[in-house]
Scaffold this motif. Sequence first.
Motif, mmCIF file in Angstrom:
data_model
loop_
_atom_site.group_PDB
_atom_site.id
_atom_site.type_symbol
_atom_site.label_atom_id
_atom_site.label_comp_id
_atom_site.label_asym_id
_atom_site.label_seq_id
_atom_site.Cartn_x
_atom_site.Cartn_y
_atom_site.Cartn_z
ATOM 1 N N PRO B 239 11.666 -5.567 6.793
ATOM 2 C CA PRO B 239 11.688 -5.215 5.368
ATOM 3 C C PRO B 239 11.820 -6.441 4.473
ATOM 4 O O PRO B 239 11.230 -6.496 3.397
ATOM 5 N N VAL B 242 8.368 -8.168 3.471
ATOM 6 C CA VAL B 242 7.305 -7.460 2.759
ATOM 7 C C VAL B 242 6.919 -8.179 1.475
ATOM 8 O O VAL B 242 5.742 -8.420 1.203
ATOM 9 N N ASN B 246 3.290 -9.818 0.685
ATOM 10 C CA ASN B 246 2.478 -9.327 -0.439
ATOM 11 C C ASN B 246 2.170 -10.460 -1.407
ATOM 12 O O ASN B 246 1.061 -10.551 -1.938
ATOM 13 N N ASP B 305 -1.281 -3.381 1.066
ATOM 14 C CA ASP B 305 0.131 -3.445 0.696
ATOM 15 C C ASP B 305 1.021 -3.406 1.949
ATOM 16 O O ASP B 305 1.001 -2.430 2.699
ATOM 17 N N HIS B 306 1.817 -4.469 2.130
ATOM 18 C CA HIS B 306 2.612 -4.551 3.354
ATOM 19 C C HIS B 306 3.731 -3.524 3.447
ATOM 20 O O HIS B 306 4.274 -3.322 4.519
ATOM 21 N N ARG B 307 4.077 -2.916 2.311
ATOM 22 C CA ARG B 307 5.101 -1.870 2.400
ATOM 23 C C ARG B 307 4.597 -0.708 3.254
ATOM 24 O O ARG B 307 5.360 -0.042 3.934
ATOM 25 N N LEU B 310 2.972 -2.681 7.254
ATOM 26 C CA LEU B 310 3.830 -3.023 8.398
ATOM 27 C C LEU B 310 4.334 -1.786 9.149
ATOM 28 O O LEU B 310 4.138 -1.691 10.362
#
Lengths: 312, 364
Positions: B239, B242, B246, B305-307, B310
């Motif tokens: 987390p 992220v 981004n 978007d890495h949120r 991932l």
Amino acid sequence: MRLKSRVAGLRVSLVVSVLAMATALATFAIIAPPGALAQKSPPATGKPTQPTADRIVSLGGDATEILYALGLSDRIVAVDTTSVEPPRALKEKPNVGYMRQLSAEGVLSTGATVIVANAQAGPPEVVNALKSANLKYLALPGSESSENVAEKVRVIGKAFGKETEAQKLASEIEAGFKQVAEKRASIKKPVRAIFILGINNGRATVAGTMTSADTMIQLAGAVNAASELKGYKPLTDEALLGLAPDVVITMTRSGATNNRQLIGSLPGFKQTPAGKEDRLVEMDGNYLLGFGPRTHKAALELMTKLYPELGK
Amino acid sequence: MAIDAEALEPGLVERSPREIFGGRLLAGSVVLLAVAAVISMAAGSTGISLTSLPSAISAMLGYSSDAADARAALVLIDIRLPRTLLAMFVGSALAVAGAMMQGLFRNPLADPGLIGVSSGATLAAVTFIVLGNTYLGGWQKLMGIYSLPAAAFLGGLAATLALSTVASRHGATAIATLLLAGIALGALAGAVTGVLAYVSNDRELRDLTLWSMGSFAGASWSKVLAITPFAAILLAALPGLVRALNGLLLGEAEAFHLGINLEAAKRRIVLLTALAVGGAVAVAGIIGFVGIVVPHFVRMLAGPDHRILLPAAALLGAVLVLFADVIARLIVAPAELPIGIIMAIIGAPVFLHLVLKRSSGVVL
């Protein structure tokens, strides 16, 4: 905007179809009756001689060959990919894969009660899992040498109540090796031999030390002219010439191009003592290099071919 | 690279359709993972299904001494469960590592192999396979049956540390240098592997070929135990990455101006990738493809978007590897196929299909 909604629709349909497929698979896997997903071949291929007979999984070419030689073939429920001798073994028995890359569940699915395994069987985690299962794990003595061929026969014979047959075969093997040793002692001038595994790109792959071919050459009373190498190594023509072998040993190979033609076509070979006298010995690969219960015969046959003057 | 402003500064913009879809994708992936795990537990060549689970548990706890129950316990609890858990970890770790590498290098072709983990691990594993019995007896005695996995892990980690040291000048990591040094190291490791393959005997050669195709056949509880800390570290650290990932989508300078501590982020990304891939390679050998395909698949569906990327990559990576493993163990039962083969046979055409179908509208 229309494009955007179409793309979104595509995504949704993709996800939905994947989900549907997965659910169908899951349903099948869970509700399928035991055995529905199991191996394609039925667990019992042989005809058991008695209802409570052992169900053997044989791991390793030596184990399988000995089991067949002792007349235990109908108790074998599966073999591994190295079980090339006798050739029918892999045709009539399910194959659990390469003996060093086994699957614990695969071996268990054959319904085995006994596992006869070469010392090299693995991976270790799988062997541990098999040992903790409710079955007998018989590990054969390791190392490829003439000494423990008879020992392996006795171990297997004892485990399956075939002591008499095993004793007979083991003494035969030991007598065979003794005969080979006696004949070897009478050799006055050892020949220099090399073993050629095959020809790749015009280069011969030759057996150095630490190979079963090297052991056989020595058993047959010859000197491995390639003993400076370790393992099987490709050699250039020039290096082949430098080894100056009196005899070249190779495996019989069927097909359009056999090893005799291939080796004969090497310019370097023609200039060696072996090439000049055309001394090329061909023998079956598994028979010669397999270290099964016929090894003594193979050694004797090789010796007779290397030293025709020794006679019978 | 297209990115919503929302991804950088949460709360600035209303939720876009892509984000709403991302949420659905995550939910769907969780369901899919649960389904895949259940299949993985239920499928196998012995034909023991999940209906035997109660009797297996009673045998395990000692309430039942029935031979069939003991067998069910062995198959379900000692063979399939650790295998399922390992496959999940490996799939997640490889997919997340791939996503991180593509983010760090800003290149859709980046895979974890670029920072030397795979080359280092392969080199160490091959060295061990070929020389383990002769020159490395002490190591083998010390580590027992874990000598190969441990060697692979340490090799991967050492290679990555060496690379990032080489690529760091005055406290700054030059990404291009890291990339090129990684390629050089890969070539060198390949050459040394070749030399070792040359001196190996037939058995060793076969071992190392099979190792390089990956397998979960050696799954055991001790391996699961060994990778638990890796999984915990990854879960805890992801987390925090992220925002940096981004930011990197926009470029290094832009990320810097957004107030992201780039150097710390790069170091953490490289180290986490090394841990993830090193752990995966150690327990399962080399499994290609996951690190490239899964992140791309997610990007095609839900954007960069890495949120979303991932966690979705972690979930779907696990799903992909679980399915491939189920096929690997059933297709030639009672033997099994190396999973790397399955992965490429199924994965490559599907991936190509996706790329061709969506090539018009996709931003990678």
